[in-house]
Design a protein around this motif. Structure first.
Motif, PDB file in Angstrom:
ATOM      1  N   ASP A  83      45.079  36.269  42.436  1.00 17.02           N
ATOM      2  CA  ASP A  83      45.410  37.686  42.229  1.00 17.02           C
ATOM      3  C   ASP A  83      45.736  38.479  43.490  1.00 17.02           C
ATOM      4  OD1 ASP A  83      45.120  38.177  39.317  1.00 17.02           O
ATOM      5  OD2 ASP A  83      43.139  37.346  39.666  1.00 17.02           O
ATOM      6  N   GLY A  84      45.812  37.814  44.624  1.00 17.61           N
ATOM      7  CA  GLY A  84      46.106  38.551  45.858  1.00 17.61           C
ATOM      8  C   GLY A  84      44.976  39.515  46.206  1.00 17.61           C
ATOM      9  N   ILE A  85      45.328  40.667  46.768  1.00 20.04           N
ATOM     10  CA  ILE A  85      44.312  41.651  47.138  1.00 20.04           C
ATOM     11  C   ILE A  85      43.955  42.434  45.881  1.00 20.04           C
ATOM     12  CG2 ILE A  85      43.799  43.658  48.580  1.00 20.04           C
ATOM     13  CD1 ILE A  85      44.085  41.088  50.206  1.00 20.04           C
ATOM     14  N   ILE A  86      42.837  42.062  45.255  1.00 23.27           N
ATOM     15  CA  ILE A  86      42.458  42.669  43.969  1.00 23.27           C
ATOM     16  C   ILE A  86      41.135  43.407  44.101  1.00 23.27           C
ATOM     17  CG2 ILE A  86      41.452  40.479  43.128  1.00 23.27           C
ATOM     18  CD1 ILE A  86      42.535  41.445  40.269  1.00 23.27           C
ATOM     19  N   MET A  87      41.088  44.596  43.508  1.00 21.63           N
ATOM     20  CA  MET A  87      39.912  45.466  43.582  1.00 21.63           C
ATOM     21  C   MET A  87      39.499  45.848  42.171  1.00 21.63           C
ATOM     22  SD  MET A  87      39.314  46.297  46.857  1.00 21.63           S
ATOM     23  CE  MET A  87      38.813  48.004  47.065  1.00 21.63           C
ATOM     24  N   GLU A  88      38.182  45.919  41.946  1.00 21.38           N
ATOM     25  CA  GLU A  88      37.668  46.378  40.654  1.00 21.38           C
ATOM     26  C   GLU A  88      37.138  47.805  40.808  1.00 21.38           C
ATOM     27  OE1 GLU A  88      34.125  44.380  39.114  1.00 21.38           O
ATOM     28  OE2 GLU A  88      34.808  44.746  37.057  1.00 21.38           O
ATOM     29  N   TYR A  89      37.508  48.663  39.896  1.00 20.24           N
ATOM     30  CA  TYR A  89      36.907  50.002  39.849  1.00 20.24           C
ATOM     31  C   TYR A  89      35.461  49.817  39.377  1.00 20.24           C
ATOM     32  CZ  TYR A  89      41.751  51.721  39.900  1.00 20.24           C
ATOM     33  OH  TYR A  89      43.060  51.991  40.225  1.00 20.24           O
ATOM     34  N   CYS A  90      34.506  50.471  40.034  1.00 22.61           N
ATOM     35  CA  CYS A  90      33.120  50.222  39.624  1.00 22.61           C
ATOM     36  C   CYS A  90      32.288  51.500  39.538  1.00 22.61           C
ATOM     37  CB  CYS A  90      32.453  49.203  40.545  1.00 22.61           C
ATOM     38  SG  CYS A  90      32.118  49.819  42.185  1.00 22.61           S
ATOM     39  N   ASP A  91      31.156  51.341  38.877  1.00 27.56           N
ATOM     40  CA  ASP A  91      30.136  52.382  38.844  1.00 27.56           C
ATOM     41  C   ASP A  91      29.547  52.443  40.259  1.00 27.56           C
ATOM     42  OD1 ASP A  91      27.654  53.653  38.750  1.00 27.56           O
ATOM     43  OD2 ASP A  91      27.238  52.987  36.704  1.00 27.56           O
ATOM     44  N   PRO A  92      29.749  53.564  40.975  1.00 28.80           N
ATOM     45  CA  PRO A  92      29.345  53.603  42.384  1.00 28.80           C
ATOM     46  C   PRO A  92      27.830  53.573  42.579  1.00 28.80           C
ATOM     47  CG  PRO A  92      30.077  55.766  41.662  1.00 28.80           C
ATOM     48  CD  PRO A  92      30.360  54.824  40.531  1.00 28.80           C
ATOM     49  N   THR A  93      27.060  53.717  41.512  1.00 26.55           N
ATOM     50  CA  THR A  93      25.607  53.674  41.662  1.00 26.55           C
ATOM     51  C   THR A  93      25.048  52.259  41.543  1.00 26.55           C
ATOM     52  OG1 THR A  93      25.108  54.036  39.315  1.00 26.55           O
ATOM     53  CG2 THR A  93      25.418  56.007  40.677  1.00 26.55           C
ATOM     54  N   ASN A  94      25.830  51.327  41.000  1.00 26.82           N
ATOM     55  CA  ASN A  94      25.288  49.969  40.844  1.00 26.82           C
ATOM     56  C   ASN A  94      26.317  48.853  40.953  1.00 26.82           C
ATOM     57  OD1 ASN A  94      26.640  50.119  38.400  1.00 26.82           O
ATOM     58  ND2 ASN A  94      24.810  50.554  37.205  1.00 26.82           N
ATOM     59  N   GLY A  95      27.579  49.191  41.141  1.00 28.79           N
ATOM     60  CA  GLY A  95      28.617  48.164  41.291  1.00 28.79           C
ATOM     61  C   GLY A  95      29.093  47.526  40.000  1.00 28.79           C
ATOM     62  N   ASN A  96      28.567  47.957  38.867  1.00 26.41           N
ATOM     63  CA  ASN A  96      28.971  47.386  37.576  1.00 26.41           C
ATOM     64  C   ASN A  96      30.363  47.874  37.172  1.00 26.41           C
ATOM     65  OD1 ASN A  96      26.496  46.166  37.329  1.00 26.41           O
ATOM     66  ND2 ASN A  96      25.643  47.718  35.966  1.00 26.41           N
ATOM     67  N   PRO A  97      31.000  47.167  36.207  1.00 28.53           N
ATOM     68  CA  PRO A  97      32.235  47.716  35.633  1.00 28.53           C
ATOM     69  C   PRO A  97      31.961  49.138  35.110  1.00 28.53           C
ATOM     70  CG  PRO A  97      31.831  45.503  34.788  1.00 28.53           C
ATOM     71  CD  PRO A  97      30.619  45.893  35.578  1.00 28.53           C
ATOM     72  N   VAL A  98      32.983  49.984  35.100  1.00 31.90           N
ATOM     73  CA  VAL A  98      32.758  51.403  34.794  1.00 31.90           C
ATOM     74  C   VAL A  98      32.318  51.661  33.354  1.00 31.90           C
ATOM     75  CG1 VAL A  98      34.246  52.211  36.646  1.00 31.90           C
ATOM     76  CG2 VAL A  98      35.227  51.822  34.380  1.00 31.90           C
ATOM     77  N   MET A  99      32.684  50.731  32.458  1.00 35.24           N
ATOM     78  CA  MET A  99      32.218  50.823  31.071  1.00 35.24           C
ATOM     79  C   MET A  99      31.809  49.418  30.631  1.00 35.24           C
ATOM     80  SD  MET A  99      34.729  53.727  29.390  1.00 35.24           S
ATOM     81  CE  MET A  99      36.315  52.978  29.757  1.00 35.24           C
ATOM     82  N   PRO A 100      30.933  49.306  29.627  1.00 35.25           N
ATOM     83  CA  PRO A 100      30.397  47.970  29.301  1.00 35.25           C
ATOM     84  C   PRO A 100      31.404  46.998  28.703  1.00 35.25           C
ATOM     85  CG  PRO A 100      29.403  49.676  27.894  1.00 35.25           C
ATOM     86  CD  PRO A 100      30.268  50.381  28.885  1.00 35.25           C
ATOM     87  N   THR A 101      32.510  47.512  28.162  1.00 36.57           N
ATOM     88  CA  THR A 101      33.434  46.621  27.456  1.00 36.57           C
ATOM     89  C   THR A 101      34.703  46.284  28.225  1.00 36.57           C
ATOM     90  OG1 THR A 101      34.335  48.580  26.396  1.00 36.57           O
ATOM     91  CG2 THR A 101      32.713  47.311  25.135  1.00 36.57           C
ATOM     92  N   MET A 102      35.040  47.089  29.228  1.00 34.32           N
ATOM     93  CA  MET A 102      36.314  46.864  29.925  1.00 34.32           C
ATOM     94  C   MET A 102      36.113  46.935  31.435  1.00 34.32           C
ATOM     95  SD  MET A 102      39.033  49.055  27.599  1.00 34.32           S
ATOM     96  CE  MET A 102      38.001  50.507  27.347  1.00 34.32           C
TER      97      MET A 102
END
Ligand code: GTQ
Ligand code: FE2
Length: 377
Positions: free
Chosen positions: A258-277
């Protein structure tokens, strides 16, 4: 005494008739439907060309009043899903357009939703009292159960891509949409809630980013719980921040897939921003081509910058600015930036968090000589 073939045949026919009458199905007749060697593969790799859709979307904006539809969206319908308004078996998506001055009234629902802005400077979404102003490339999330209304205060059309987990939630039989918002009217003496179409703004300007977009630092003086508490307290992710991050990381090797790939995250714990996506952005550098892999999760892509192709199961999806495409689960795929003189940038949404949570996630790679190897996940 041994039964004759005819006797057995008669008894099997009786059994079949009885099973039917009793609302039972004989497993041995449906084995092929149940014991799939790999995911069914109904969902087709597919690309929706912005150039084909843009004129129809702008036309819809002139002939379909927003008052009639509340959300002016053209939903992506995967050709493998028999005309249903879904991109995959888990995700729904659409291009939406709001004209200058239009507003979309408040509602909430159990599916989680997201918007990724393509055009317009005056767009906003109000989520749980926070007014999120949006520009091209910004991501805004409206998690399960959060009240949200939209509007366009700019002089030009507002266009964004909605991605929701509607088919997933429907598969779990947990869909609920609610339109009966009410809040206390400050002009009333009683303080009783009254029905209204739009939320009163209760949070300060740029709330999400002021508190949470400070990379590696979180405020200790706020309650991180918002809505159900089951999602990120940061509701807006600015494109400017992602672009700056890419530029700092450009010289790293990146992911082979995927090259330089970044995940948007919950800044308080690093989790995905929502539980399903999980929401991601990736930069493919000039001429970059990635290796082939496949995984047990489906991905929707939106092309923010550049031109290139994604090869899915031997088929080339050629993409350019604002195009949207789907890579179905368990299909071999690789990406390429077709340009030698500029980056390609893809935004994507995947159901991977669900598969991981349920222990269903798998990933494999294929070497140049055809060997299939597991990828440690
Ligand atoms: O903007 O709230 O495309 O609730 C589908 C369902 C958009 C929205 C969609 C929605 C919305
Ligand atoms: Fe909604």
């Amino acid at each position: 005494m041994a039964q004759t073939e005819t006797q057995v045949g008669d008894e099997l026919a009786t059994l079949a008739a009885d099973a039917k009458a009793l609302h039972l199905i004989e497993f041995w007749k449906e084995r092929m439907e149940i014991e799939l060697p790999e995911p069914r593969g109904l969902v087709k790799p597919f690309l929706w060309h912005w150039d084909d859709i843009e004129p129809r979307l702008r036309h819809a904006a002139r002939i379909v009043p927003v008052e009639d539809c509340e959300r002016r969206a053209l939903l992506f319908s995967n050709p493998g899903l028999g005309g249903r308004p879904f991109m995959s078996t888990t995700l729904l998506g659409a291009y939406s357009l709001y004209n200058a001055g239009e507003v979309a009234p408040v509602h909430r629902h159990t599916p989680c939703a997201s918007r990724f802005v393509l055009e317009g400077k005056g767009g906003y979404t109000v989520i749980e009292g926070e007014k999120c102003r949006l520009e091209r490339g910004d991501l805004v999330i409206t998690p399960n159960g959060t009240w949200h209304d939209h509007g366009n205060e700019g002089p030009d059309e507002l266009i964004w891509v909605d991605i929701l987990d509607v088919p997933l939630v429907e598969g779990l039989n947990a869909t609920m949409f609610e339109f009966d918002y009410s809040e206390a009217d400050p002009r009333s003496n009683s303080g009783d809630p009254v029905p209204t179409q739009y939320q009163t703004i209760s949070e300060p300007e740029d709330h999400s980013n002021r508190l949470y977009a400070n990379g590696g630092m979180k405020p200790l003086f706020v309650d991180r719980q918002r809505g159900s508490g089951n999602h990120s307290p940061m509701l807006v992710y600015r494109w400017k921040a992602m672009r700056e991050a890419f530029d700092k990381m450009r010289d790293y090797e990146g992911s082979p897939y995927d090259g330089i790939i970044m995940e948007y995250c919950d800044p308080t714990n690093g989790n995905p921003v929502m539980p399903t996506m999980s929401f991601r952005a990736q930069m493919l550098r000039p001429g970059e081509q990635t290796r082939t892999h496949r995984h047990m999760s489906s991905t929707i892509y939106v092309v923010l910058e550049g031109e290139g192709w994604t090869e899915v199961d031997g088929e080339r999806l050629e993409w350019g600015r604002n195009d949207v495409f789907v890579v179905p689960t368990w299909k071999w795929h690789a990406h390429a930036n077709a340009r030698k003189d500029g980056d390609a940038v893809l935004y994507s949404v995947t159901d991977e968090p669900v598969l991981r949570t349920l222990g269903l996630y798998r990933e494999q790679t294929r070497t140049d000589d055809g060997a299939i190897l597991p990828v440690a996940a």
